[in-house]
Design a protein around this motif. Structure first.
Motif, PDB file in Angstrom:
ATOM      1  N   HIS A 112       0.744  -1.264   0.018  1.00 39.32           N
ATOM      2  CA  HIS A 112       0.055  -0.056   0.078  1.00 39.32           C
ATOM      3  C   HIS A 112       1.031   1.176   0.074  1.00 39.32           C
ATOM      4  N   HIS A 117       1.637   5.293  -2.098  1.00 33.15           N
ATOM      5  CA  HIS A 117       1.119   6.291  -2.945  1.00 33.15           C
ATOM      6  C   HIS A 117       2.498   7.111  -3.664  1.00 33.15           C
ATOM      7  N   LYS A 161      -8.796  -0.292  -6.840  1.00 36.18           N
ATOM      8  CA  LYS A 161      -8.696   0.320  -5.550  1.00 36.18           C
ATOM      9  C   LYS A 161     -10.095   0.909  -5.484  1.00 36.18           C
ATOM     10  N   HIS A 164      -6.492  -0.762   6.030  1.00 35.30           N
ATOM     11  CA  HIS A 164      -6.837   0.093   7.299  1.00 35.30           C
ATOM     12  C   HIS A 164      -7.839  -0.713   8.332  1.00 35.30           C
ATOM     13  N   ASP A 196       1.139   2.522   3.288  1.00 34.79           N
ATOM     14  CA  ASP A 196       0.347   3.692   2.892  1.00 34.79           C
ATOM     15  C   ASP A 196       1.342   5.067   2.809  1.00 34.79           C
TER      16      ASP A 196
HETATM   17 ZN    ZN Z   1      -3.596   4.871   0.834  1.00 33.03          ZN
END
Ligand code: ZN
Length: 432
Positions: free
Chosen positions: A91, A93, A212, A271, A343
């Motif tokens: 995960h 970005h 996603k 999450h 993340d």
């Molecule tokens: Zn994310």
């Protein structure tokens, strides 16, 4: 036209193959032999004095027999270190990299930089990610298909970074406060089953590897977890993704979105704090992966002022983190498959593996934590025969750490000395 070219390519490849014969040895791929004092192969074995023989971008063999090293091999002596498979962060970005030098809050930087600038800057985050030992990422949400551009640049060798599996736009409903001060990327908005089908198909047509979907509110300093998509919309997204052989990750900060995501057949839930025990049992039964992303909340807590969060973020995150950890603990004890996802965003690149420290707090042994970032990550990508282990036929993704990562997880977090991805040495602090 494109078809002709492809056919032409096949014919040329066929001729080249026919010519190979006797010349085969002269055009052989470069061979390397990497020596480790110890090697954890993620297949259940710890080797002493391991030799990993690499040919081109793949592992040819793992052995302890020095006489198996081909005469022409370049020998890389890392016998002071412990070897691990290249790690997988499921995960990230990657395109949402920012720095702290412009004087702008990081949240705002993401909304003002043109895409070309963002992709160019993102190479720094990509390098830091490699330096943390991560050689593969699943990137879960980008604007304007910057993730596809970045993946392709890396695959062409024009940018140095981890192997990327990308999703294009994440799907979200109208009015989800994706970024409070920004404009939601219009490409991912989809309401109702027909629009969901269209948006999933658009991402696949654009070249996405994975889908996603944002199944609840919650991001940055917003820790609310209100379910956004209905079960029917989630089910439609899952079925369309699977129809094209793609996996789907569903984001839910809260328990309701997680319950419906699991029931709809999502491959992973991201999450997912405060999940109830029935949802956790359903995940065990179905083999759904859980990606807790605890550490990104720690990162937000540490950096909220620089990011540009409104006052009050500290209290919200401080209350959320223990619940996130507690959910991960219950899921782990129940036998849910867990994969490591950081993340990573803004300046968090390079801290990708800190999540493993939380997993040990949740009750895992260091080895179980390492499995989340190797074999489990690979299985979630559907690449369990090629990634996440050191074995013949796998990609030559290798990491050398100083110390014993099976005794102390912080060795993996802090002591990465050398990284090979696809047979190429991309990070070298080993002194070799
Ligand atoms: Zn994310």
């Amino acid at each position: 036209m494109r078809l002709m070219r492809i056919l032409g390519g096949f014919i040329l490849a066929g001729l080249a193959f026919a010519n190979l014969g006797a010349q085969e040895k002269q055009v052989a791929k470069p061979v390397k032999a990497v020596r480790f004092g110890k090697l954890w192969d993620a297949k259940g074995k710890v080797w002493n004095n391991a030799i990993v023989i690499v040919e081109g971008d793949r592992i040819r063999a793992v052995t302890t027999d020095a006489s198996a090293i081909p005469a022409a091999a370049e020998v890389i002596d890392l016998s002071r270190y412990t070897g691990l498979p290249g790690l997988i962060d499921v995960h990230t970005h990657m395109t949402m990299y920012t720095d702290e030098t412009s004087g702008e809050p990081m949240l705002k930087q993401l909304t003002i930089s043109p895409p070309a600038v963002e992709v160019f800057l993102a190479r720094k985050g990509a390098l830091r990610t490699l330096e943390s030992g991560v050689t593969t990422v699943r990137d879960l949400g980008a604007d304007q298909y910057m993730d596809i551009a970045m993946r392709d640049l890396i695959n062409r060798g024009e940018m140095i970074g981890p192997r990327m599996f990308v999703c294009g736009y994440g799907l979200y409903i109208t009015a989800t406060p994706f970024k409070k001060e920004g404009t939601p990327p219009a490409g991912g908005i989809a309401d109702g089953v027909p629009e969901v089908l269209k948006a999933v198909r658009q991402q696949i047509a654009a070249g996405a590897d994975v889908i996603k979907m944002y199944g609840s509110t919650g991001t940055d300093d917003d820790v609310t977890g209100f379910e956004t998509y209905t079960y029917e919309e989630m089910k439609a997204a899952v079925e369309t993704a699977h129809q094209f052989g793609k996996k789907i990750a569903i984001h839910s900060y809260g328990p309701d979105g997680a319950r419906d995501a699991v029931r709809a057949g999502a491959d992973s839930v991201e999450h997912a704090t405060d999940m109830d025990d029935a949802t956790i049992q359903d995940m065990v039964k179905r083999g759904t992966f859980y990606v807790p992303t605890i550490d990104h909340n720690r990162y937000y807590l540490d950096n909220g002022d620089k990011i540009g969060y409104a006052p009050g973020y500290k209290e919200k995150l401080q209350a959320f983190i223990p619940r996130n950890l507690e959910t991960a603990q219950r899921a782990f004890r129940a036998g849910v498959k867990i994969a490591m996802g950081s993340d990573a965003i803004y300046t968090m690149f390079g801290q990708n593996t800190r999540e493993l420290g939380w997993f040990v707090k949740a009750g895992m042994t260091p080895e179980q934590a390492l499995q989340t970032a190797t074999v489990n990550g690979a299985a979630l990508l559907g690449k369990e025969k090629e990634l996440g282990a050191v074995a013949a036929g796998y990609f030559a993704d290798l990491v050398a750490v100083q110390g014993d990562p099976l005794a102390d997880i912080s060795v993996t977090l802090n002591n990465v000395k050398w990284v090979m991805k696809g047979g190429e040495v991309l990070v070298n602090k080993s002194g070799h």
